[in-house]
Every structure is written in C-alpha cells, then in structure tokens.
Design an enzyme around this catalytic site. Structure first.
Site, short mmCIF file in Angstrom:
data_model
loop_
_atom_site.label_atom_id
_atom_site.label_comp_id
_atom_site.label_asym_id
_atom_site.label_seq_id
_atom_site.Cartn_x
_atom_site.Cartn_y
_atom_site.Cartn_z
N ARG A 42 46.85 -37.98 35.84
CA ARG A 42 47.33 -39.07 34.99
C ARG A 42 46.47 -39.06 33.74
O ARG A 42 45.29 -39.41 33.78
CB ARG A 42 47.22 -40.40 35.72
CG ARG A 42 47.63 -41.60 34.91
CD ARG A 42 49.13 -41.73 34.84
NE ARG A 42 49.47 -43.04 34.29
CZ ARG A 42 50.45 -43.23 33.44
NH1 ARG A 42 51.19 -42.22 33.07
NH2 ARG A 42 50.70 -44.42 32.98
N GLY A 43 47.02 -38.61 32.65
CA GLY A 43 46.27 -38.37 31.42
C GLY A 43 45.52 -39.54 30.87
O GLY A 43 44.42 -39.38 30.34
N ASP A 45 43.89 -41.69 32.30
CA ASP A 45 42.64 -41.90 33.02
C ASP A 45 41.58 -40.85 32.70
O ASP A 45 40.40 -41.15 32.63
CB ASP A 45 42.86 -41.84 34.53
CG ASP A 45 43.57 -43.05 35.09
OD1 ASP A 45 43.79 -44.00 34.33
OD2 ASP A 45 43.88 -43.04 36.28
N ARG A 47 42.23 -37.51 30.66
CA ARG A 47 42.51 -36.41 29.72
C ARG A 47 41.32 -36.08 28.83
O ARG A 47 41.02 -34.92 28.60
CB ARG A 47 43.72 -36.74 28.85
CG ARG A 47 44.07 -35.60 27.89
CD ARG A 47 45.29 -35.87 27.07
NE ARG A 47 46.50 -35.97 27.84
CZ ARG A 47 47.21 -34.93 28.29
NH1 ARG A 47 46.79 -33.72 28.06
NH2 ARG A 47 48.31 -35.12 28.97
N GLU A 109 55.45 -35.26 40.91
CA GLU A 109 54.65 -34.03 40.97
C GLU A 109 54.00 -33.86 42.33
O GLU A 109 54.07 -32.78 42.92
CB GLU A 109 53.55 -34.05 39.90
CG GLU A 109 54.00 -33.72 38.53
CD GLU A 109 52.86 -33.69 37.52
OE1 GLU A 109 53.17 -33.55 36.33
OE2 GLU A 109 51.67 -33.81 37.89
#
Length: 182
Positions: A42-43, A45, A47, A109
């Site tokens: 989850r980007g 959080d 990235r 995903e």
C-alpha cells in the site's frame, strides 16, 4: 522508480554476476518467469521509505522486481497486466502495513498471489511492517476496521470479502519478517 522496474536485466549477466540470498536465489532459479519478484504494498504507507530501500537492495543484487504505480489505477479491480505480472513472477513479497487492507486493490492482489501460490507454486514472503501478523490473520485494529468497511460496501456475506479474509489469513499465517518498531 517505475521506469527502472520496467527494464529487465540480461538473464545471463544476472546469473553470472549476482548472488542473491539463498531463499530468493533458490526460488528465482526454479521457474522460467518474467519477473523475479512482485512487490505487493500500500503505497501511502511505505512508498517513500521502506519500499524504496527494499527495491534498491533487490535491484542492486540484479533481482528484476515488479513495482506497481498506484497513480495509474482507475478503479478497484486489478488489471489483466497486473494479474499477468503476478502470474509471471517467481516470488511475491507482500508488505502488510497499517493501511494495506483498506485498499480493495491490495486485497485483490493478495488474493491472486495466494491463488498463484496454491496453483503455480509461487513463493510468497510476507513482511509485517509496523503491524503484528495476528492483526492480518484474524483482522484486528486497522485490518478489522477496513474489513468492516468492505463488508458495508459489498455486503457482510459477500463472496469477495470472504475470499479476501481467507487470503489475508493464509498469507498472514506464512513465515515472514516482522518489522514492528512501534
């Protein structure tokens, strides 16, 4: 980072000059696939910190890694290209972070990753980034809140939500790395 993830190193050069960790190396040399590693995350959080370091370390070892760009997403369903990237990978690393389960995309995903683990022998490594494995397995905290929201949106008895819960349970039950510095 997206452009770098889209370039594939020469396989012969990779095998001759890089020695990834034994678990990654064993899994990556077993199957003929397009990507060595697929990263599910989850980007929002991670990235700009943990993910960047992980990707750089994998890239430094010559490990061809798929990193999705969340900015390109138009709806909540994963695209055929993303499904193919998962199917064509040798290893999936799922980075469970506090906000991971709030994303329908991430849950799709993880469901696909666990399906490929069962049907295609995909090697899966979970990373529990600032969450406990039990929060993922039996939704607690932010994972419970996210699943309640998904149940409200799709229905409490929704088959989709049941599949997501099963995928979270299965993935959360795997041996992985606990990076909890709370």
């Amino acid at each position: 980072m997206r452009d770098k993830a889209a370039t594939r190193p020469d396989t012969k050069h990779f095998e001759e000059s890089h020695q990834p960790s034994s678990a990654l190396k064993a899994a990556s040399l077993n199957l003929e696939r397009n990507y060595h590693v697929f990263l599910s995350f989850r980007g929002t959080d991670i990235r700009n910190n943990f993910l960047g370091h992980l990707y750089a370390a994998l890239d430094h070892k010559g490990i061809y890694t798929y990193v999705d760009s969340e900015e390109l997403r138009k709806d909540e369903r994963i695209t055929p290209a993303l499904i193919k990237a998962i199917e064509d990978s040798r290893i999936a690393i799922i980075i469970f972070s506090e906000d991971y389960a709030s994303s329908s995309w991430c849950l799709e995903e993880v469901e696909k990753i666990m399906e490929c683990k069962e049907q295609r022998g995909l090697t899966v490594f979970p990373v529990f980034y600032k969450v406990e494995p039990k929060e993922v397995r039996t939704p607690r905290g932010s994972y419970r809140e996210a699943m309640v929201k998904h149940e409200n949106k799709f229905g409490r008895d929704s088959e989709k939500v049941k599949r997501w819960k099963k995928a979270l349970y299965d993935a959360g039950s795997l041996s992985g790395w606990d990076l909890n510095d709370k």
